[in-house]
Design a protein around this motif. Sequence first.
Motif, PDB file in Angstrom:
ATOM      1  N   ASP A 166       0.831  -1.201   0.000  1.00 38.27           N
ATOM      2  CA  ASP A 166       0.000   0.000   0.000  1.00 38.27           C
ATOM      3  C   ASP A 166       0.870   1.257   0.000  1.00 38.27           C
ATOM      4  OD1 ASP A 166      -2.001   1.864   0.243  1.00 38.27           O
ATOM      5  OD2 ASP A 166      -2.600   1.313   2.268  1.00 38.27           O
ATOM      6  N   GLY A 167       0.977   1.909  -1.145  1.00 37.25           N
ATOM      7  CA  GLY A 167       1.647   3.202  -1.230  1.00 37.25           C
ATOM      8  C   GLY A 167       3.147   3.157  -1.028  1.00 37.25           C
ATOM      9  N   LEU A 168       3.823   2.158  -1.583  1.00 40.19           N
ATOM     10  CA  LEU A 168       5.264   1.994  -1.382  1.00 40.19           C
ATOM     11  C   LEU A 168       6.047   2.762  -2.445  1.00 40.19           C
ATOM     12  CD1 LEU A 168       7.487   0.482   0.238  1.00 40.19           C
ATOM     13  CD2 LEU A 168       7.345  -1.318  -1.502  1.00 40.19           C
ATOM     14  N   SER A 169       7.052   3.515  -2.016  1.00 37.75           N
ATOM     15  CA  SER A 169       7.896   4.278  -2.935  1.00 37.75           C
ATOM     16  C   SER A 169       9.360   4.139  -2.532  1.00 37.75           C
ATOM     17  CB  SER A 169       7.519   5.767  -2.942  1.00 37.75           C
ATOM     18  OG  SER A 169       6.185   5.969  -3.360  1.00 37.75           O
ATOM     19  N   PHE A 170      10.228   3.946  -3.528  1.00 37.88           N
ATOM     20  CA  PHE A 170      11.669   3.949  -3.279  1.00 37.88           C
ATOM     21  C   PHE A 170      12.403   4.056  -4.612  1.00 37.88           C
ATOM     22  CE2 PHE A 170      10.537  -0.558  -3.705  1.00 37.88           C
ATOM     23  CZ  PHE A 170      11.492  -1.033  -4.596  1.00 37.88           C
ATOM     24  N   GLU A 171      13.691   4.374  -4.534  1.00 36.20           N
ATOM     25  CA  GLU A 171      14.553   4.434  -5.710  1.00 36.20           C
ATOM     26  C   GLU A 171      15.799   3.604  -5.455  1.00 36.20           C
ATOM     27  OE1 GLU A 171      15.473   8.508  -6.540  1.00 36.20           O
ATOM     28  OE2 GLU A 171      13.519   8.916  -7.463  1.00 36.20           O
ATOM     29  N   LEU A 172      16.392   3.091  -6.531  1.00 27.36           N
ATOM     30  CA  LEU A 172      17.600   2.294  -6.415  1.00 27.36           C
ATOM     31  C   LEU A 172      18.545   2.661  -7.552  1.00 27.36           C
ATOM     32  CD1 LEU A 172      19.225   0.019  -5.080  1.00 27.36           C
ATOM     33  CD2 LEU A 172      17.964  -1.622  -6.499  1.00 27.36           C
ATOM     34  N   GLU A 173      19.776   2.973  -7.197  1.00 29.41           N
ATOM     35  CA  GLU A 173      20.786   3.327  -8.184  1.00 29.41           C
ATOM     36  C   GLU A 173      21.609   2.103  -8.574  1.00 29.41           C
ATOM     37  OE1 GLU A 173      23.222   6.476  -6.694  1.00 29.41           O
ATOM     38  OE2 GLU A 173      21.530   7.563  -5.844  1.00 29.41           O
ATOM     39  N   ARG A 174      22.229   2.184  -9.727  1.00 31.56           N
ATOM     40  CA  ARG A 174      23.157   1.130 -10.150  1.00 31.56           C
ATOM     41  C   ARG A 174      24.312   1.038  -9.150  1.00 31.56           C
ATOM     42  NH1 ARG A 174      21.433   3.228 -15.154  1.00 31.56           N
ATOM     43  NH2 ARG A 174      20.935   1.629 -16.732  1.00 31.56           N
ATOM     44  N   GLY A 175      24.740  -0.179  -8.876  1.00 31.29           N
ATOM     45  CA  GLY A 175      25.878  -0.390  -7.998  1.00 31.29           C
ATOM     46  C   GLY A 175      25.574  -0.294  -6.520  1.00 31.29           C
ATOM     47  N   ARG A 176      24.297  -0.138  -6.160  1.00 30.09           N
ATOM     48  CA  ARG A 176      23.928  -0.038  -4.745  1.00 30.09           C
ATOM     49  C   ARG A 176      22.979  -1.171  -4.379  1.00 30.09           C
ATOM     50  NH1 ARG A 176      25.376   4.486  -2.034  1.00 30.09           N
ATOM     51  NH2 ARG A 176      23.753   4.244  -0.464  1.00 30.09           N
ATOM     52  N   THR A 177      22.924  -1.458  -3.074  1.00 33.95           N
ATOM     53  CA  THR A 177      22.063  -2.525  -2.565  1.00 33.95           C
ATOM     54  C   THR A 177      21.041  -1.937  -1.602  1.00 33.95           C
ATOM     55  OG1 THR A 177      23.791  -4.207  -2.758  1.00 33.95           O
ATOM     56  CG2 THR A 177      21.979  -4.676  -1.251  1.00 33.95           C
ATOM     57  N   LEU A 178      19.764  -2.206  -1.872  1.00 34.32           N
ATOM     58  CA  LEU A 178      18.674  -1.812  -0.997  1.00 34.32           C
ATOM     59  C   LEU A 178      18.148  -3.052  -0.304  1.00 34.32           C
ATOM     60  CD1 LEU A 178      16.442   0.185   0.036  1.00 34.32           C
ATOM     61  CD2 LEU A 178      15.103  -0.539  -1.976  1.00 34.32           C
ATOM     62  N   ALA A 179      18.156  -3.047   1.025  1.00 31.90           N
ATOM     63  CA  ALA A 179      17.594  -4.151   1.799  1.00 31.90           C
ATOM     64  C   ALA A 179      16.157  -3.807   2.177  1.00 31.90           C
ATOM     65  CB  ALA A 179      18.417  -4.399   3.057  1.00 31.90           C
ATOM     66  N   ILE A 180      15.249  -4.725   1.877  1.00 29.28           N
ATOM     67  CA  ILE A 180      13.853  -4.582   2.299  1.00 29.28           C
ATOM     68  C   ILE A 180      13.629  -5.555   3.442  1.00 29.28           C
ATOM     69  CG2 ILE A 180      11.443  -4.712   1.612  1.00 29.28           C
ATOM     70  CD1 ILE A 180      12.216  -4.037  -1.198  1.00 29.28           C
ATOM     71  N   VAL A 181      13.261  -5.014   4.604  1.00 23.73           N
ATOM     72  CA  VAL A 181      13.226  -5.775   5.854  1.00 23.73           C
ATOM     73  C   VAL A 181      11.811  -5.782   6.410  1.00 23.73           C
ATOM     74  CG1 VAL A 181      14.248  -5.984   8.150  1.00 23.73           C
ATOM     75  CG2 VAL A 181      15.569  -4.963   6.297  1.00 23.73           C
TER      76      VAL A 181
END
Length: 335
Positions: A26-41
């Motif tokens: 519900d209403g999730l927003s995020f950005e991710l750049e090349r070469g980076r790691t985003l952890a979703i917890v």
Amino acid sequence: MTDTFLTVTDLGVRFRTEDGPVQAVDGLSFELERGRTLAIVGESGSGKSVTSLAVLGLHDPARTTLTGSIKLDGQELVGADEGTLRGLRGSRMAMVFQDALTALSPYYTVGEQIAESFRRHTGANRRAAKDRAVELLGRVGIPSPARRAEDYPHQFSGGMRQRAMIACALVCDPELLIADEPTTALDVTVQAQILDLLGDLQREFGTAIILITHDLGVVAGNANDALVMYAGRCVEQGSVEQVLTEPQHPYTAGLLSSVPRLHGDVDVPLTPVRGNPPALLGGLPPGCAFRPRCDHAQDRCSEDRPQLVGVGGRLAACHFPLLASDPTDQLETSR
């Protein structure tokens, strides 16, 4: 100038079931750049895997409604036809699934499965595809890759199957890799090997990685940014160091307080988050979804849904954020 590769804006995922609608995200927003790691917890059922499947376009459109926007390098994925999504999966984006034994087909050798993906997306002949499969198995650390390419998944150990899954995902050098609990059920030594492998490959290819996990120790050592989900919503988002050393949302602090620490008093009991996550069937009640489990809840929390706002250099969805915490009492970060 940032090199944003994936942009998710106000994503909603709703399932139609016999018992009624389920708003899983519900209403999730995020950005991710090349070469980076985003952890979703988050806990089981918080919407982590549902989000990853939405990015890959793997939900059944007959039972699922997607709203919002998912842009891969500027290309809109929400509403895209299956042919477009099939062309992107495996070539520009790929996924390492949680259970490699069920994700890999038992009827084909590991080498055949890797080679088939390569042929489908590149048009290579069988000889070139087989050579590519052997190359990838060697790159992910499978000994005697030419021989093991002829084996079936059940002939691999758990750690080797996970490596084979990574080889399947990386065979076409995707720019986005989603790893859904890639170290679940593996012993700690193999866990470290798998995570080191993902890090090495990211540094080599500049891959953007989404790491889905409930293990905060994995987050601390292997991610740049963290997004904490609860009941399908983002409750805190920021750099790993910010989120794990000075959590502003009580749920994040609760997750941290339930993790054993190497440098702590062994006689001090862990403090788990009390209660259970809410049922999503039929929608959430007004106010904060975490309120029934929160020791800091006040009257406003039962009336107004908190929005993500800037708190201490990160985003948190809490009417009464934790303004201070003891950094020495939290997990150490290494990135």
